[in-house]
Every structure is written in structure tokens, then in C-alpha cells.
Motif scaffolding. Structure first.
Motif, mmCIF file in Angstrom:
data_model
loop_
_atom_site.group_PDB
_atom_site.id
_atom_site.type_symbol
_atom_site.label_atom_id
_atom_site.label_comp_id
_atom_site.label_asym_id
_atom_site.label_seq_id
_atom_site.Cartn_x
_atom_site.Cartn_y
_atom_site.Cartn_z
ATOM 1 N N GLN A 149 0.836 -1.203 0.000
ATOM 2 C CA GLN A 149 0.000 0.000 0.000
ATOM 3 C C GLN A 149 0.872 1.254 0.000
ATOM 4 O O GLN A 149 0.596 2.218 -0.716
ATOM 5 C CB GLN A 149 -0.922 -0.001 1.213
ATOM 6 N N LEU A 150 1.939 1.239 0.790
ATOM 7 C CA LEU A 150 2.865 2.366 0.813
ATOM 8 C C LEU A 150 3.561 2.538 -0.536
ATOM 9 O O LEU A 150 3.759 3.664 -1.014
ATOM 10 C CB LEU A 150 3.899 2.166 1.922
ATOM 11 N N LEU A 151 3.933 1.419 -1.165
ATOM 12 C CA LEU A 151 4.567 1.483 -2.482
ATOM 13 C C LEU A 151 3.614 2.067 -3.517
ATOM 14 O O LEU A 151 4.022 2.862 -4.381
ATOM 15 C CB LEU A 151 5.018 0.084 -2.908
ATOM 16 N N GLN A 152 2.350 1.690 -3.450
ATOM 17 C CA GLN A 152 1.362 2.240 -4.374
ATOM 18 C C GLN A 152 1.175 3.736 -4.146
ATOM 19 O O GLN A 152 1.085 4.530 -5.096
ATOM 20 C CB GLN A 152 0.031 1.512 -4.199
ATOM 21 N N GLU A 153 1.141 4.124 -2.879
ATOM 22 C CA GLU A 153 0.953 5.526 -2.532
ATOM 23 C C GLU A 153 2.090 6.389 -3.073
ATOM 24 O O GLU A 153 1.864 7.444 -3.682
ATOM 25 C CB GLU A 153 0.865 5.665 -1.015
ATOM 26 N N VAL A 154 3.329 5.946 -2.878
ATOM 27 C CA VAL A 154 4.459 6.754 -3.321
ATOM 28 C C VAL A 154 4.613 6.718 -4.839
ATOM 29 O O VAL A 154 5.142 7.664 -5.438
ATOM 30 C CB VAL A 154 5.760 6.316 -2.611
ATOM 31 N N ASP A 200 2.840 11.765 -10.302
ATOM 32 C CA ASP A 200 2.230 13.101 -10.323
ATOM 33 C C ASP A 200 3.310 14.179 -10.355
ATOM 34 O O ASP A 200 3.152 15.210 -11.026
ATOM 35 C CB ASP A 200 1.335 13.299 -9.094
ATOM 36 N N ASP A 201 4.397 13.952 -9.622
ATOM 37 C CA ASP A 201 5.497 14.911 -9.615
ATOM 38 C C ASP A 201 6.087 15.068 -11.011
ATOM 39 O O ASP A 201 6.413 16.186 -11.448
ATOM 40 C CB ASP A 201 6.576 14.458 -8.630
ATOM 41 N N ALA A 202 6.211 13.960 -11.734
ATOM 42 C CA ALA A 202 6.782 14.002 -13.082
ATOM 43 C C ALA A 202 5.757 14.400 -14.134
ATOM 44 O O ALA A 202 6.116 14.836 -15.228
ATOM 45 C CB ALA A 202 7.374 12.640 -13.434
ATOM 46 N N GLY A 203 4.479 14.227 -13.819
ATOM 47 C CA GLY A 203 3.436 14.549 -14.784
ATOM 48 C C GLY A 203 3.222 13.463 -15.810
ATOM 49 O O GLY A 203 2.940 13.759 -16.980
ATOM 50 N N VAL A 204 3.345 12.197 -15.394
ATOM 51 C CA VAL A 204 3.122 11.068 -16.295
ATOM 52 C C VAL A 204 2.144 10.093 -15.659
ATOM 53 O O VAL A 204 1.856 10.176 -14.459
ATOM 54 C CB VAL A 204 4.441 10.331 -16.640
ATOM 55 N N THR A 205 1.665 9.173 -16.464
ATOM 56 C CA THR A 205 0.769 8.143 -15.965
ATOM 57 C C THR A 205 1.530 6.827 -15.843
ATOM 58 O O THR A 205 2.613 6.656 -16.412
ATOM 59 C CB THR A 205 -0.419 7.942 -16.913
ATOM 60 N N LEU A 206 0.934 5.893 -15.130
ATOM 61 C CA LEU A 206 1.561 4.588 -14.967
ATOM 62 C C LEU A 206 1.728 3.884 -16.313
ATOM 63 O O LEU A 206 2.694 3.146 -16.521
ATOM 64 C CB LEU A 206 0.733 3.723 -14.014
ATOM 65 N N ALA A 207 0.814 4.132 -17.229
ATOM 66 C CA ALA A 207 0.885 3.510 -18.551
ATOM 67 C C ALA A 207 2.122 3.946 -19.326
ATOM 68 O O ALA A 207 2.553 3.254 -20.259
ATOM 69 C CB ALA A 207 -0.378 3.826 -19.344
ATOM 70 N N GLU A 208 2.693 5.087 -18.965
ATOM 71 C CA GLU A 208 3.881 5.596 -19.656
ATOM 72 C C GLU A 208 5.183 5.051 -19.069
ATOM 73 O O GLU A 208 6.259 5.345 -19.571
ATOM 74 C CB GLU A 208 3.893 7.120 -19.596
ATOM 75 N N VAL A 209 5.082 4.275 -18.000
ATOM 76 C CA VAL A 209 6.261 3.685 -17.359
ATOM 77 C C VAL A 209 6.449 2.267 -17.896
ATOM 78 O O VAL A 209 5.546 1.434 -17.792
ATOM 79 C CB VAL A 209 6.085 3.655 -15.821
ATOM 80 N N GLY A 226 9.432 0.409 -17.185
ATOM 81 C CA GLY A 226 10.437 -0.291 -16.399
ATOM 82 C C GLY A 226 10.150 -0.135 -14.918
ATOM 83 O O GLY A 226 9.628 0.895 -14.482
ATOM 84 N N LEU A 227 10.475 -1.168 -14.139
ATOM 85 C CA LEU A 227 10.224 -1.135 -12.704
ATOM 86 C C LEU A 227 11.385 -1.790 -11.966
ATOM 87 O O LEU A 227 11.737 -2.941 -12.240
ATOM 88 C CB LEU A 227 8.925 -1.888 -12.376
ATOM 89 N N VAL A 228 11.991 -1.037 -11.044
ATOM 90 C CA VAL A 228 13.053 -1.568 -10.193
ATOM 91 C C VAL A 228 12.628 -1.378 -8.746
ATOM 92 O O VAL A 228 12.325 -0.257 -8.324
ATOM 93 C CB VAL A 228 14.401 -0.878 -10.444
ATOM 94 N N THR A 229 12.596 -2.462 -8.002
ATOM 95 C CA THR A 229 12.234 -2.397 -6.591
ATOM 96 C C THR A 229 13.407 -2.870 -5.742
ATOM 97 O O THR A 229 14.439 -3.283 -6.259
ATOM 98 C CB THR A 229 10.996 -3.261 -6.285
ATOM 99 N N ASP A 263 2.112 -6.538 -10.432
ATOM 100 C CA ASP A 263 0.770 -7.110 -10.406
ATOM 101 C C ASP A 263 -0.144 -6.281 -9.510
ATOM 102 O O ASP A 263 -1.299 -6.011 -9.850
ATOM 103 C CB ASP A 263 0.845 -8.555 -9.908
ATOM 104 N N TYR A 264 0.377 -5.855 -8.360
ATOM 105 C CA TYR A 264 -0.404 -5.058 -7.401
ATOM 106 C C TYR A 264 -0.799 -3.715 -8.019
ATOM 107 O O TYR A 264 -1.914 -3.227 -7.814
ATOM 108 C CB TYR A 264 0.432 -4.845 -6.145
ATOM 109 N N LEU A 265 0.129 -3.118 -8.795
ATOM 110 C CA LEU A 265 -0.131 -1.814 -9.403
ATOM 111 C C LEU A 265 -0.945 -1.924 -10.680
ATOM 112 O O LEU A 265 -1.487 -0.924 -11.158
ATOM 113 C CB LEU A 265 1.199 -1.109 -9.715
ATOM 114 N N GLY A 266 -0.986 -3.130 -11.270
ATOM 115 C CA GLY A 266 -1.704 -3.300 -12.523
ATOM 116 C C GLY A 266 -0.896 -2.857 -13.728
ATOM 117 O O GLY A 266 -1.450 -2.328 -14.704
#
Length: 409
Positions: A39-44, A50-59, A61-64, A81-84
Motif C-alpha cells: 500500500q505504501l509502495l502504491q501511494e508513493v 504526479d510529480d513528473a506529470g506522467v501516468t503509470l501507462a507511460e512507465v 520499467g520497474l526496479v524495486t 501485479d499489485y499496481l496493474g
């Protein structure tokens, strides 16, 4: 400047393309009951996008990092999977406190290889509310050698304490030097909107605090916290259509000297291994310590920044304690350090907050007055170094960040 090695030239080639941090985010920090790790990961993630002005669909790559609370061996894809989201590139990095800068390096490598264009680097956990203090101590023993250290009760703080005592003995460093790191960072944390500890303390306050493991008082130790932080790595060209001024990654480096404290050869060997990452990052960036405007240095304990300052060449061996005591690390000093309060006063999420803070400094946005904090902005900051260290100063990584594109050096 001496001729660059092939590795340095290759790192410069990669970064010369313009690899930038285009967005950052951080949640509240502290004990956040009812908010789990994902939940915290989704929140941040939302805060950062929002800070960058992009949507999740524009990302793409993901590094955790990793979680102390959630039990999953596939952290990045579990979060996806959690973020969709369905990232074309994904990875999880787990090198203790060295993880955050390595996440940025991993993202840069993926972008350079054409595996992704916009990579979200995110770490978060509900460590404080999700694990007991005894549970944290038990996990800390995992950094001890299973045969030669753990059976004798050596914990992480004990190993750091042994190394710090030897360092202080060899260089005649007073206890007050460690306390000065805490006092300095408490002044900075008082200005940071989401710092867990915002009360200003003095050197005497720290010296009179209860002992945990010599030479560390309770206030000399980093915090256990719930929270999350993230940053978005992309190309300079892609960042042109985003909201924020990009911050360029102009230097990268890694260093290593030992895995277990019983295999550390000497204080100087640890210093050199720790410092190698910062020195390499500055070499890649084509700068010297004198060029830096701000330093966000990993501070697992109050001793850690001292040996890092020396390893990076900012101070000579044994000189960092006096350097901090003289006020050089304060806002307004020669090289303001951990302007957000660091792991000791803001929160502990590896070096994630250090990277976020360095980015805000170089964007000229480190003023939290409107959020109930204060102004911790270093005037006209253009160059920053930040690092992380895993284990007992075993493995380290570093970034040089700049408000300007890298030179052709």
C-alpha cells in the motif's frame, strides 16, 4: 586529469546520452498503522508519477528493492501485479543499504540497453509497525557470519561498534565528533516536513543519552520506520515533456572491501573500499570533491558519514570528526550534509531519501515551509553526491547528480 580507464569511459558514454531523474516522491514517515508495504509502495508511486506529470501507462520499467515484512521472492513482479502494470523491464535489487543508488544504476543500464525508456525505482515497507524490535535484531544477525560471528551474538550494531571503536582509537577521534553528526542532522531534520524526529538536539544531549553499543548512544543509531520513497529515471529527451526540471545522473560507482566484519583487513581497507564508489562516481562525472555543493551521505550510524567523507576524499583520514565539529556539514557550511536529517533523524529507507533529497536540492525545491517544515535549501546547489552502504560498510554505491547535463569529458 589522468586518462580515463575503459570502465570510466564506458560509464561516461552511457551517461552522456542524458540519463535523468525526472520525478521524486516520499510518503509520511514514522509508525503508520494500517498501511502495509505494498500500500505504501502504491501511494508513493502515485506521488512520484504526479510529480513528473506522467501516468503509470507511460512507465515501461520497474526496479524495486526488498521487503522486511512481505515474503515474496519476486518483489518487482509482485508489485507490478499489485499496481496493474506490465513492465517490459523489471528487477529487484537487494544489497542492503547500497540498494538505492544501485537501483538508479540498474535503471540507467536498462535505458542504455534499450530495454526501457522510463523506469520507476521504488522502495517502501511497514518495518516499524510490521516487525517487533526483537525481530529486527534477529534479522540484523543475518549480516553476521553464520559460523564465526552469529553464534557469539554479534549483531549489526555490534559490528559497526567494533569498527567505529578501532577507527576512533587509530585517529584519536573524540566521542563528541559522533555526537556532532547527530546534532547537525537534527537541525536539518527540524526543517523537513516528514522527519520522524524534528526536535533539535545538542552534542551534550547526545553524549548524555543512553548507551546501546559502544561507541553508540541511542541517538547515534538510525531509525526504524514505516514509509516509502521513489524516483523516476528516464532520458533527457523524454523528460522534456514532463513537469519538473530534470536532474542528471553524471557519475556512478561501486565499492567493496569485505562481507563480514571478521574479514575486514583494516580500518583503512574499509575506508578505501567504501570510498571507491564515491571516488569512481566523481571520476566518471569529471569533478573533484571541491566542486560539490551538497552531500547526502549514508548514515546508518553517526560514525558512517565520517569514514565516508574520508573515503571520498572530502576529508583526510581521521579528519572528518573535526570537520563536522567545526560546522562544515551544517546548512551554510562548506558542504552541507544530509540536509533532510538522514537515516538518524528523518527515516530509514536505505538511501532512497538521500536520492530524493539530492534531487530536490538540485531542483531548488528543498523548502518545506508550506508543508509545516522549513527551508533547508542549499543556495544555488548544482552538484551533489549521494551514496548507500550495505552490511557493515561492506558494499557501497554512489551517484553524482547535477542540475546540468554531463560534460564531454
Amino acid at each position: 586529469m589522468s586518462e580515463a580507464t575503459p570502465n570510466v569511459r564506458e560509464a561516461r558514454r552511457m551517461l552522456a546520452k542524458g540519463i535523468v531523474i525526472a520525478g521524486v516522491g516520499e510518503t509520511e514517515q514514522g509508525k503508520l498503522d494500517g498501511r502495509g508495504s505494498f500500500q505504501l509502495l502504491q501511494e508513493v508511486t502515485k506521488i512520484t508519477l504526479d510529480d513528473a506529470g506522467v501516468t503509470l501507462a507511460e512507465v515501461d520499467g520497474l526496479v524495486t528493492a526488498f521487503s522486511f515484512v512481505e515474503s515474496t521472492l519476486m518483489h518487482s513482479t509482485t508489485l507490478a501485479d499489485y499496481l496493474g502494470m506490465e513492465p517490459g523491464y523489471f528487477a529487484s535489487v537487494a544489497v542492503g543499504g547500497a540498494t538505492a543508488p544501485l537501483m538508479a544504476i540498474q535503471a540507467a543500464l536498462a535505458i542504455d540497453a534499450g530495454l526501457a525508456e522510463t523506469v520507476l525505482c521504488v522502495r517502501g515497507d511497514n518495518t516499524r509497525s510490521g516487525i517487533s524490535s526483537s525481530g529486527m535484531i534477529a534479522m540484523a544477525r543475518e549480516m553476521s557470519h553464520g559460523e564465526y560471528e552469529a553464534p557469539y551474538g554479534l549483531t549489526t550494531i555490534g559490528g559497526y561498534g567494533l569498527l567505529a571503536q578501532r577507527y576512533m582509537h587509530e585517529h584519536n577521534v573524540p566521542q563528541e565528533a559522533l555526537a556532532a553528526v547527530v546534532a547537525t542532522q537534527s537541525e536539518h531534520a527540524a526543517l523537513k516536513w516528514n522527519a520522524m524526529l524534528r526536535n533539535v538536539v545538542t552534542v551534550d544531549d547526545v553524549m548524555n543519552d543512553r548507551w546501546i553499543a559502544t561507541p553508540f548512544h541511542a541517538m547515534d543509531c538510525s531509525l526504524v520506520s514505516d514509509g516509502a520513497a521513489a524516483f523516476l529515471v528516464t532520458t533527457a529527451d523524454r523528460a522534456k515533456s514532463m513537469k519538473r526540471k530534470p536532474v542528471y545522473i553524471t557519475g556512478v560507482g561501486e565499492g567493496y572491501s569485505h562481507q563480514y566484519i571478521t574479514s575486514a583487513k583494516s580500518v583503512d581497507g574499509v575506508r578505501q573500499g567504501l570510498g571507491r564508489a564515491g571516488r569512481r562516481a566523481m571520476e566518471v562525472a569529471g569533478i573533484t570533491p571541491q566542486d560539490l555543493d551538497v552531500a547526502e551521505i549514508y548514515d546508518s550510524f553517526s560514525f558512517t558519514p565520517l569514514i565516508a567523507l574520508e573515503g571520498f576524499g572530502i576529508c583526510g583520514p581521521g579528519e572528518a570528526g573535526d570537520w563536522v565539529l567545526e560546522g562544515n556539514a551544517k546548512l551554510g557550511g562548506k558542504l552541507p550534509m544530509n540536509t533532510h536529517g538522514g537515516l538518524i533523524r528523518q527515516a530509514h529507507l536505505g538511501a532512497m531519501h538521500h536520492i530524493v533529497e539530492a534531487t530536490l536540492q538540485l531542483r531548488g525545491e528543498a523548502d518545506d515551509t508550506e508543508r509545516g517544515g522549513g527551508n533547508h535549501q542549499v543556495p544555488d546547489a548544482k552538484l551533489a553526491i549521494t551514496n548507500g552502504s550495505g552490511g557493515i560498510l561492506a558494499a557501497t554505491s554512489a551517484l553524482v547528480l547535477s542540475s546540468e547535463p554531463p560534460s564531454a569529458a
